[in-house]
Design a protein around this motif. Structure first.
Motif, PDB file in Angstrom:
ATOM      1  N   GLU A  78       9.643  -8.743  -6.195  1.00  0.00           N
ATOM      2  CA  GLU A  78       9.469  -7.595  -5.309  1.00  0.00           C
ATOM      3  C   GLU A  78       7.987  -7.350  -5.115  1.00  0.00           C
ATOM      4  O   GLU A  78       7.219  -7.334  -6.076  1.00  0.00           O
ATOM      5  CB  GLU A  78      10.143  -6.355  -5.898  1.00  0.00           C
ATOM      6  N   GLU A  79       7.568  -7.170  -3.872  1.00  0.00           N
ATOM      7  CA  GLU A  79       6.159  -6.997  -3.551  1.00  0.00           C
ATOM      8  C   GLU A  79       5.947  -5.691  -2.798  1.00  0.00           C
ATOM      9  O   GLU A  79       6.816  -5.241  -2.043  1.00  0.00           O
ATOM     10  CB  GLU A  79       5.644  -8.171  -2.697  1.00  0.00           C
ATOM     11  N   GLN A  80       4.775  -5.092  -2.996  1.00  0.00           N
ATOM     12  CA  GLN A  80       4.347  -3.929  -2.239  1.00  0.00           C
ATOM     13  C   GLN A  80       3.242  -4.392  -1.296  1.00  0.00           C
ATOM     14  O   GLN A  80       2.119  -4.658  -1.729  1.00  0.00           O
ATOM     15  CB  GLN A  80       3.825  -2.838  -3.166  1.00  0.00           C
ATOM     16  N   PRO A  81       3.529  -4.540   0.010  1.00  0.00           N
ATOM     17  CA  PRO A  81       2.515  -5.060   0.936  1.00  0.00           C
ATOM     18  C   PRO A  81       1.267  -4.186   0.950  1.00  0.00           C
ATOM     19  O   PRO A  81       1.329  -2.975   0.709  1.00  0.00           O
ATOM     20  CB  PRO A  81       3.227  -5.034   2.300  1.00  0.00           C
ATOM     21  N   GLU A  82       0.129  -4.814   1.222  1.00  0.00           N
ATOM     22  CA  GLU A  82      -1.142  -4.080   1.315  1.00  0.00           C
ATOM     23  C   GLU A  82      -1.103  -3.158   2.529  1.00  0.00           C
ATOM     24  O   GLU A  82      -0.686  -3.559   3.616  1.00  0.00           O
ATOM     25  CB  GLU A  82      -2.303  -5.066   1.452  1.00  0.00           C
ATOM     26  N   PRO A  83      -1.520  -1.880   2.372  1.00  0.00           N
ATOM     27  CA  PRO A  83      -1.542  -0.977   3.544  1.00  0.00           C
ATOM     28  C   PRO A  83      -2.573  -1.430   4.561  1.00  0.00           C
ATOM     29  O   PRO A  83      -3.610  -1.999   4.217  1.00  0.00           O
ATOM     30  CB  PRO A  83      -1.922   0.384   2.927  1.00  0.00           C
ATOM     31  N   VAL A 138      -8.077  12.037  11.488  1.00  0.00           N
ATOM     32  CA  VAL A 138      -7.150  10.933  11.761  1.00  0.00           C
ATOM     33  C   VAL A 138      -5.981  11.022  10.777  1.00  0.00           C
ATOM     34  O   VAL A 138      -6.202  11.042   9.561  1.00  0.00           O
ATOM     35  CB  VAL A 138      -7.845   9.569  11.606  1.00  0.00           C
ATOM     36  N   PRO A 139      -4.722  11.104  11.279  1.00  0.00           N
ATOM     37  CA  PRO A 139      -3.577  11.222  10.355  1.00  0.00           C
ATOM     38  C   PRO A 139      -3.419   9.952   9.499  1.00  0.00           C
ATOM     39  O   PRO A 139      -3.602   8.841   9.984  1.00  0.00           O
ATOM     40  CB  PRO A 139      -2.369  11.397  11.292  1.00  0.00           C
ATOM     41  N   LYS A 140      -3.094  10.127   8.202  1.00  0.00           N
ATOM     42  CA  LYS A 140      -2.900   8.992   7.313  1.00  0.00           C
ATOM     43  C   LYS A 140      -1.567   8.304   7.593  1.00  0.00           C
ATOM     44  O   LYS A 140      -0.548   8.968   7.764  1.00  0.00           O
ATOM     45  CB  LYS A 140      -2.945   9.443   5.852  1.00  0.00           C
ATOM     46  N   ARG A 141      -1.599   6.990   7.645  1.00  0.00           N
ATOM     47  CA  ARG A 141      -0.370   6.231   7.862  1.00  0.00           C
ATOM     48  C   ARG A 141       0.418   6.091   6.553  1.00  0.00           C
ATOM     49  O   ARG A 141      -0.170   5.904   5.495  1.00  0.00           O
ATOM     50  CB  ARG A 141      -0.686   4.842   8.399  1.00  0.00           C
ATOM     51  N   PRO A 142       1.761   6.149   6.621  1.00  0.00           N
ATOM     52  CA  PRO A 142       2.560   5.993   5.389  1.00  0.00           C
ATOM     53  C   PRO A 142       2.445   4.568   4.863  1.00  0.00           C
ATOM     54  O   PRO A 142       2.262   3.627   5.627  1.00  0.00           O
ATOM     55  CB  PRO A 142       3.996   6.296   5.860  1.00  0.00           C
ATOM     56  N   PRO A 143       2.551   4.374   3.565  1.00  0.00           N
ATOM     57  CA  PRO A 143       2.455   3.016   3.015  1.00  0.00           C
ATOM     58  C   PRO A 143       3.630   2.162   3.484  1.00  0.00           C
ATOM     59  O   PRO A 143       4.739   2.663   3.694  1.00  0.00           O
ATOM     60  CB  PRO A 143       2.520   3.242   1.497  1.00  0.00           C
ATOM     61  N   PRO A 144       3.427   0.857   3.669  1.00  0.00           N
ATOM     62  CA  PRO A 144       4.525  -0.013   4.110  1.00  0.00           C
ATOM     63  C   PRO A 144       5.622  -0.091   3.053  1.00  0.00           C
ATOM     64  O   PRO A 144       5.358   0.066   1.860  1.00  0.00           O
ATOM     65  CB  PRO A 144       3.837  -1.373   4.301  1.00  0.00           C
TER      66      PRO A 144
END
Length: 613
Positions: A52-57, A113-119
């Protein structure tokens, strides 16, 4: 690249009966599937491994910078506004002197600038469907399904998605981006094959899971290819396939131990503990001692004989009850039945056995149809611990009318070389895997068998070569008249000659009764094909067609003549010279794959003292 795009426009062929793409269709191409990027596909298989991987934001966009002027010699040129702002303190001082209030300076506001949610997290699966050695990488995002359900090794999935080039360059040329999970077979408990590269002897405890390993899968594909090549060879050469009986009343060779086929039933109905009135076994056993003491006193005091008889009958009934209770406990604990409490009977008119050889029955068809063969299981009740022996082995058996010993040896070598050629041509990927993981001499051995001439030596020459062996100590001393052992046969093929050999002209005591007697009346027209690694792969002979000689041989072997009346009829009514051989197919697979134990090439091996499922 153009050819790859052209291929990608053509829909992938589906499996005829499951509406999915076989992974070999994707991964078995010369480009390993890279030319199929953009294609939609449905694939199914089992998860071999996963992570399982957490992609880089993705990087956040920077705030809008104020406009700037041109560049002069690599530096920004200040604008008029910047110049004025830099002079504001001076203007304020001048205005203060003359008493005039300066106008307020407005600073420019910058919108946040609104922060984007993590992938979302992603599961990377290595999936195999058993069609090839390679695995397909499948990428599944958490939005598609719960990742914890698909990550465990052994999970079965049917997934639809799009083939794409992997983001990270590595050993995979293509991967599948999952869009929909169509079937999910979850792993409910701890998967038995979690250890990477589990030893083959440990895998024997899980024959029902063993084919999910890469080694067992490769062996099975080679096994299938060799069986198909054998059938194709016989069909092209005009041989007819004949099924011979598994249950027979004829002893195929008269020397090996056989399984006797009988039926059995309990002598009496075994009562359960509840049927016995809830009596405990320990209680009944303890009462036996008391009853025995009473009987002893009655005998000593010479009391009424009727009382003594009643006491003895009571003791007998109590012992029978103990036996019934013990039988019940055994049946509940899975213990085997008590042979002493069973009635055995023959289902057939006489003795029946599981066949150890089908050559005698095959002769009757050869004497009518010419060249025939059979392919099926044969059984031996020998309590052997050999790595080349099983209680149930599959054999290819051949019989040819109007042929002699020379014809049989030639056919056996032609058949074996053809099989080796087929294995090299049709199992290249699996051979490369086994070459790397199991035995580095597989290809060399197959090439030698395919091309090198088989050296032919007599039994006497083989014994002489064994006696000349300087650095080998055999468990059984080689002597003329004594059958060769597995150890001695392996030495001849592996070390003495280093190539497949044919040993022929054996002493008559070393071969079955039906082998043709030579003119010297001491030797017979038999031969064995010995190959490196597997030992005696083929055993054949020219069979005795002379009625009087065969009758004498049956008598010398101490066999019941009436058991072979039908076999003698083939000599009484239109005899023909004929020959044939038996090939141990399981040993052929062992020879082709390089494994050391035949138990590792048979799907469900049956050996002395061990049967799992």
């Amino acid at each position: 690249m153009a050819s790859g795009l052209a291929l990608a426009e053509t829909p992938l062929p589906l499996s005829p009966y499951s509406a999915r793409v076989i992974l070999k269709t994707i991964l078995g191409r010369d480009d390993r599937g890279s030319g199929l990027a953009g294609q939609r596909a449905v694939i199914g298989g089992w998860v071999k491994s996963s992570k399982e991987e957490q992609p880089e934001p993705e990087p956040q966009p920077e705030a809008e910078a104020p406009a700037t002027g041109g560049l002069v010699q690599g530096r920004q040129e200040p604008s008029c506004t910047q110049i004025l702002q830099s002079r504001i303190p001076l203007f304020r001082s001048i205005i203060k002197v003359f008493g005039t209030r300066p106008p307020p300076v407005r600073e420019k506001s910058v919108s946040p600038v609104p922060k984007r949610p993590p992938p979302p997290p992603t599961a990377i699966l290595q999936v195999s469907d058993g069609s090839c050695v390679a695995n397909l990488q499948v990428v599944v995002e958490s939005s598609v399904t719960t990742l914890s359900k698909i990550i465990p090794s052994g999970t079965c999935i049917l997934v639809e998605g799009v083939l794409q080039q992997p983001v990270a360059k590595g050993r995979h040329a293509i991967e599948l981006k999952a869009e929909k999970i169509m079937h999910l077979g979850v792993v409910e408990q701890k998967y038995p094959l979690l250890i990477k590269r589990l030893p083959l002897e440990n895998l024997r405890d899980f024959p029902h899971f063993r084919p999910r390993t890469t080694t067992a899968a490769s062996v099975t594909r080679i096994h299938s290819a060799l069986a198909q090549a054998a059938r194709t060879y016989f069909m092209k050469n005009g041989f007819l396939y004949v099924q011979v009986p598994i249950i027979t009343n004829t002893d195929g060779d008269g020397v090996s131990k056989k399984f006797h086929v009988v039926t059995f039933a309990p002598k009496k109905e075994v009562k359960t503990v509840d049927d016995a009135g809830g009596v405990r076994l320990e209680t009944v056993k303890s009462s036996i001692e008391e009853k025995q003491k009473v009987i002893k006193e009655l005998k000593r005091s010479e009391s009424n004989k009727e009382t003594l008889a009643v006491a003895m009958e009571d003791l007998k009934i109590t012992k029978e009850l103990v036996a019934l209770l013990e039988a019940t406990e055994k049946s509940k604990s899975g213990a085997s039945f008590d042979a002493g409490r069973m009635d055995f009977e023959d289902l057939f008119s006489g003795n029946a056995y599981l066949t150890g050889s089908g050559r005698l029955h095959l002769e009757s068809y050869a004497c009518a149809l010419g060249n025939v063969y059979s392919f099926g299981p044969r059984f031996s009740a020998e309590k052997s611990e050999s790595k080349k022996h099983l209680a149930e082995m599959w054999m290819i058996e051949v019989e040819m009318a109007f042929s002699n010993l020379e014809d049989a040896m030639t056919h056996a070598t032609n058949f074996l070389t053809s099989i080796c050629q087929s294995a090299m041509e049709n199992c290249d990927e699996d051979m490369k895997f086994l070459l790397k993981r199991v035995d580095r001499s597989i290809v060399t051995r197959l090439q030698t068998t395919r091309s090198a001439p088989f050296q032919r030596i007599t039994y006497a020459e083989a014994v002489h070569a064994l006696k000349e062996a300087k650095y080998s100590k055999f468990e059984t001393k080689p002597e003329l008249g004594v059958p060769l052992t597995e150890e001695q046969e392996s030495y001849l093929a592996d070390e003495a000659y280093g190539n497949p050999i044919i040993i022929h002209t054996y002493p008559k005591e070393a071969k079955p009764f039906y082998v043709r007697l030579n003119k010297d009346e001491k030797t017979v027209a038999a031969f064995d094909v010995i190959v490196p690694k597997a030992g005696a792969l083929i055993r054949g002979s020219q069979n005795e067609e002379r009625l009087d000689v065969l009758t004498t041989r049956i008598k010398e072997a101490g066999l019941a003549k009436e058991q072979y009346d039908w076999y003698l009829d083939l000599r009484r009514y239109g005899t023909v010279e004929h020959s044939g051989y038996s090939m141990a197919f399981d040993l052929l697979v062992q020879f082709a794959t390089g494994l050391n134990d035949v138990r590792d090439v048979v799907p469900f091996p049956r050996t002395h003292g061990r049967i799992i499922n």
